[in-house]
Design a protein around this motif. Structure first.
Motif, PDB file in Angstrom:
ATOM      1  N   GLU A 244       0.822  -1.206   0.000  1.00  0.00           N
ATOM      2  CA  GLU A 244       0.000   0.000   0.000  1.00  0.00           C
ATOM      3  C   GLU A 244       0.859   1.260   0.000  1.00  0.00           C
ATOM      4  N   SER A 245       1.881   1.267   0.828  1.00  0.00           N
ATOM      5  CA  SER A 245       2.745   2.446   0.918  1.00  0.00           C
ATOM      6  C   SER A 245       3.616   2.588  -0.321  1.00  0.00           C
ATOM      7  N   ALA A 246       4.131   1.474  -0.828  1.00  0.00           N
ATOM      8  CA  ALA A 246       5.006   1.530  -2.002  1.00  0.00           C
ATOM      9  C   ALA A 246       4.255   2.002  -3.241  1.00  0.00           C
ATOM     10  N   ILE A 259      10.941   1.086   1.376  1.00  0.00           N
ATOM     11  CA  ILE A 259       9.620   0.693   1.853  1.00  0.00           C
ATOM     12  C   ILE A 259       9.388  -0.798   1.628  1.00  0.00           C
ATOM     13  N   LEU A 260       9.757  -1.301   0.466  1.00  0.00           N
ATOM     14  CA  LEU A 260       9.575  -2.723   0.183  1.00  0.00           C
ATOM     15  C   LEU A 260      10.468  -3.599   1.056  1.00  0.00           C
ATOM     16  N   LEU A 292       2.225  10.220   1.131  1.00  0.00           N
ATOM     17  CA  LEU A 292       3.552   9.621   1.098  1.00  0.00           C
ATOM     18  C   LEU A 292       3.970   9.130   2.479  1.00  0.00           C
ATOM     19  N   ALA A 293       3.319   9.657   3.525  1.00  0.00           N
ATOM     20  CA  ALA A 293       3.576   9.197   4.895  1.00  0.00           C
ATOM     21  C   ALA A 293       2.638   8.065   5.300  1.00  0.00           C
ATOM     22  N   ALA A 336      -4.073   8.013   3.456  1.00  0.00           N
ATOM     23  CA  ALA A 336      -3.298   8.933   4.293  1.00  0.00           C
ATOM     24  C   ALA A 336      -3.413   8.525   5.760  1.00  0.00           C
ATOM     25  N   ASP A 337      -3.093   7.282   6.045  1.00  0.00           N
ATOM     26  CA  ASP A 337      -3.147   6.777   7.419  1.00  0.00           C
ATOM     27  C   ASP A 337      -1.761   6.971   8.029  1.00  0.00           C
ATOM     28  N   PHE A 338      -1.517   8.153   8.553  1.00  0.00           N
ATOM     29  CA  PHE A 338      -0.187   8.509   9.056  1.00  0.00           C
ATOM     30  C   PHE A 338      -0.247   8.821  10.544  1.00  0.00           C
TER      31      PHE A 338
END
Length: 506
Positions: A244-246, A259-260, A292-293, A336-338
């Motif tokens: 999800e983040s990548a 990230i990976l 991005l966070a 945007a779950d930061f």
């Protein structure tokens, strides 16, 4: 190539937010005025592909048709942007004119930008395109330099230059490689910071429950050093979180190797950032810093220096975990779950409350400066912390403080206990992401503890959100002690991290 007419369809995809949607590149060569026409809600970069494709095909020894060429990007209701359609358009022209074996484009999705010499360049969003291809049972063909997509069952092929498709050329090359290894990062550790044990305790609680934290103190007190080491006490990304983040970073054209490999993102935008840069926006919509966070840390240094309108725009994403960008053609939802970390000076000169430097600001200047942060943002930050300046002896004792490993052990133990407790009770979510009714039930307060909470809330004129935030921090403190119920001491410590002089009202 006059007199040879045909048509074909090549699969590609278009980005909308951080998702890729399939696009059929339909190419028809027929009688009419010579030229290439692109239709189907294409932007300027897609229209410019006509010249890149024409030059690339000629440079690689293919024949560009002298008849009318119409390229339709379907569905027409979806906006298409970027140079990634160069490759499918070129392949469509070659297939429609009989210069390419149709079997090469079957069950495959193509993305890539062409150079004028026929070379293929990587485009942003390879991971998103790979997810789209796998979802629709297609293989992915991208530039030779594109990263490997870590999806089981996805056929990924690469193409260095379009001339390789000539009979006898190397053609499409399977992408095979090991998953990315651990990325080398700067070795940061909380043991570098002597003193500030109360601050480390607060950061540990914030990490265990994913609570927002605001640090306020004079210049040079160590606010940025404390924040920059936060990722060292967080658990590594899960496999789902990695992807999800990548994907967000891939769509934004950012590196994804770290990230990976499991490292959580840490974003620290400058206080001059625009609203589009922080939340996301533009045409086409691009992820902002809060996206991005995603699953990581958003650190806003010099919080009071951000424009008020920009700062207030993160209020809704802080609670919902996503940013909704509204456009005339619909809404784009960005993840945007930061976890928010923020730091600020207490006044314009920075020395309010400092025992060694006299503050030169008037009461009005202090109030105006701190008021720039705004009550609604402060209300959503559960932990407020004063960071005093360290004495010289503590500064020279660097390397002897509590280490990141010690703090991380407490964070992992608290999260593991919270997960077990919630799973046993059948409650979804943990920490700051729990629903209010579930959180109140999870605290299991007795009558005396609840009466204490009500008295504190009444005395401090706490809002409903503040009360829930206080309970959430207290529940995390109890989890760190592996206690099934929240007691008075937990609430008192949580309140101590909530109240501070001069920051603003709860």
């Amino acid at each position: 190539m006059s007199g040879r007419y045909g048509q074909c369809v090549v699969k590609s995809a278009a980005l909308r937010g951080v998702e890729a949607y399939p696009v059929d590149v339909e190419v028809v060569v027929s009688t009419g005025l010579p030229g290439v026409t692109v239709v189907g809600m294409a932007d300027a970069a897609v229209h410019e592909s006509r010249e890149r494709v024409r030059a690339a095909l000629r440079a690689c020894g293919f024949t560009m048709p002298t008849d009318k060429v119409v390229v339709n990007l379907a569905p027409s209701s979806l906006k298409k942007a970027g140079a990634g359609f160069d490759l499918p358009i070129a392949l469509g022209i070659l297939q429609a004119t009989g210069q390419l074996d149709p079997a090469l484009t079957e069950n495959r999705l193509f993305v890539g930008e062409l150079s004028l010499e026929g070379g293929l360049r990587e485009v942003a969003g390879t991971l998103a395109f790979g997810i789209c291809a796998l979802r629709h049972g297609l293989g992915l063909v991208a530039a030779a330099g594109a990263p490997q997509v870590p999806l089981e069952g996805l056929e990924q092929l690469s193409l260095a230059r379009i001339g390789a498709l000539h009979p006898g050329g190397e053609g499409l090359v399977p992408v095979r490689g090991a998953p990315p290894g651990r990325c080398a990062v700067e070795a940061l550790d909380y043991s570098d910071i002597a003193g500030h044990e109360v601050a480390k305790r607060a950061l540990q609680i914030a990490a265990a429950g994913r609570h927002g934290l605001l640090m306020m103190g004079p210049p040079g007190s160590g606010k940025t050093m404390l924040a920059s080491r936060m990722t060292t006490i967080l658990p590594p990304l899960t496999e789902e979180e990695k992807l999800e983040s990548a994907v967000v970073h891939s769509v934004a054209g950012e590196p994804t190797d770290a990230i990976l490999s499991g490292a959580r993102p840490f974003r620290s935008p400058h206080h001059s950032a625009s609203q589009a840069g922080l939340v996301g926006g533009g045409t086409p919509v691009r992820p902002g810093e809060i996206s991005l966070a995603h699953h990581g840390i958003l650190f806003l240094d010099e919080l009071a220096e951000f424009k008020s309108s920009v700062l207030q725009s993160i209020r809704q994403p802080m609670e919902s975990g996503c940013a909704c960008i509204t456009r005339a053609d619909g809404n784009v939802v960005l993840p945007a779950d930061f976890m928010l970390l923020a730091a600020s000076n207490p006044c314009p000169c920075g020395y309010l409350g400092d025992a060694e430097h006299a503050c030169k600001c008037t009461d009005l200047q202090v109030k105006t400066y701190q008021g720039r942060i705004g009550g609604p943002i402060l209300d959503r930050i559960s932990i407020h912390l004063d960071i005093p300046r360290l004495p010289p002896s503590a500064v020279l004792s660097t390397g002897s403080g509590t280490s990141s490993a010690q703090l991380r052990d407490g964070v992992l133990a608290a999260r593991e206990y919270a997960s077990w407790r919630n799973a046993t009770a059948g409650r979804p979510g943990t920490g700051a992401r729990m629903r209010a009714p579930d959180l109140v039930a999870a605290c299991r307060m007795d009558g005396v503890t609840q009466a204490f909470l009500e008295e504190m809330a009444q005395t401090c004129a706490m809002s409903g959100r503040s009360i829930i935030g206080l309970l959430s921090v207290a529940r995390t403190i109890a989890d760190m002690e592996q206690r099934p119920a929240v007691v008075r001491d937990h609430l008192a410590e949580a309140l101590g991290f909530r109240l501070r002089e001069g920051v603003g009202n709860l």
